[in-house]
Design a protein around this motif. Sequence first.
Motif, PDB file in Angstrom:
ATOM      1  N   PRO A   1      52.814  25.389  38.193  1.00  0.00           N
ATOM      2  CA  PRO A   1      53.256  24.005  38.009  1.00  0.00           C
ATOM      3  C   PRO A   1      53.550  23.338  39.348  1.00  0.00           C
ATOM      4  CG  PRO A   1      54.463  25.522  36.566  1.00  0.00           C
ATOM      5  CD  PRO A   1      53.700  26.361  37.540  1.00  0.00           C
ATOM      6  N   LEU A   2      53.453  22.021  39.358  1.00  0.00           N
ATOM      7  CA  LEU A   2      53.780  21.265  40.560  1.00  0.00           C
ATOM      8  C   LEU A   2      55.260  21.377  40.899  1.00  0.00           C
ATOM      9  CD1 LEU A   2      51.720  18.006  39.938  1.00  0.00           C
ATOM     10  CD2 LEU A   2      51.249  19.787  41.630  1.00  0.00           C
ATOM     11  N   ASP A   3      55.566  21.238  42.173  1.00  0.00           N
ATOM     12  CA  ASP A   3      56.950  21.334  42.647  1.00  0.00           C
ATOM     13  C   ASP A   3      57.655  19.986  42.566  1.00  0.00           C
ATOM     14  OD1 ASP A   3      55.401  20.146  44.589  1.00  0.00           O
ATOM     15  OD2 ASP A   3      56.169  21.351  46.251  1.00  0.00           O
ATOM     16  N   GLY A   4      57.499  19.308  41.465  1.00  0.00           N
ATOM     17  CA  GLY A   4      58.108  17.997  41.270  1.00  0.00           C
ATOM     18  C   GLY A   4      57.082  17.000  40.780  1.00  0.00           C
ATOM     19  N   PRO A   5      57.530  15.851  40.284  1.00  0.00           N
ATOM     20  CA  PRO A   5      56.603  14.833  39.762  1.00  0.00           C
ATOM     21  C   PRO A   5      55.749  14.225  40.865  1.00  0.00           C
ATOM     22  CG  PRO A   5      58.835  13.975  39.865  1.00  0.00           C
ATOM     23  CD  PRO A   5      58.935  15.430  40.174  1.00  0.00           C
ATOM     24  N   ARG A   6      54.613  13.675  40.444  1.00  0.00           N
ATOM     25  CA  ARG A   6      53.720  12.985  41.364  1.00  0.00           C
ATOM     26  C   ARG A   6      53.454  11.573  40.867  1.00  0.00           C
ATOM     27  NH1 ARG A   6      54.814  17.031  43.637  1.00  0.00           N
ATOM     28  NH2 ARG A   6      53.544  18.214  45.102  1.00  0.00           N
TER      29      ARG A   6
END
Length: 292
Positions: free
Chosen positions: A243-248
């Motif tokens: 998963p990504l390390d935070g929203p984009r």
Amino acid sequence: MSSISHIIHAHVRDIGFPVRRLLPAAEVRTVGPFVFFDHMGPYTFSTEGSSGDVRPHPHIGLATVTYLFSGAMMHRDSLGSVQRIVPGDINWMTSGRGITHSERVPEDIRQQGVAVQGLQMWVALPQKDEETTPGFWHYPEADLPFVQLEGATYHVLVGTAFGQTSPVKTHSDTLYVSARLAAGTSMQVTPDYAERAIYIISGALTVDGQAVDQGALIVLKSGSTVTVVAPRDTAFMILGGEPLDGPRFLWWNFVASTKERIERAKLAWLNQEQNIFPSVPGETEFIPLPQS
């Protein structure tokens, strides 16, 4: 209990020619580090004019991943890269702090009326790498491992799967596999990556007993081993990763973890700041910044 989290159907978008867009979607914004997913074609472009050409445009905060099933495209970028991509190859371009590139239909493909079909994916870079140095890498089909089993073929494009590891270098754990199953063949998608999805290019699949036709992106639940059966000959992609390390935030061709970074990129492209978005050698035109 079904191991399917969501089934996403494409929306058609016009980028000068029609494409089917799977990500981002209202139900699911990302799968692993993948934040953008377009399926182009098969489409035969006019022998005259520039239909199908994507003029120079900018990117930040992402890597583009291009994979074709038929035809060819010509990539050029502000690093001076010039690369024809053909079916089975991977073009991987890391934009980092800023890059400009174009994608054009080669003249021989136009004149011969060869249909172009492929996938354009964007992988969001980890926050620590959003401002990294831009780069471009081309991986020929022969350099990407194939796994052949009875009734099944797997082309490991990115990451590790089916006992093979792709040479494609990534900034985070990423999975991308082109697969084919003969009619009546089954396989299992194991939970080696936290987030996974299956996209059916042609044919159909039964996923944990649920029938799904071509054109659907099947997002799987984490932690489950998923049984997939092909009722007829089927081509599909397996994709995912950590998963990504935070929203984009996504706006036009820009991906960033902050809105401020997007705004800076808008201004730099509007002003054609060469220190941020250099010109592509040999190109004289570009796509203007859209109206916000």
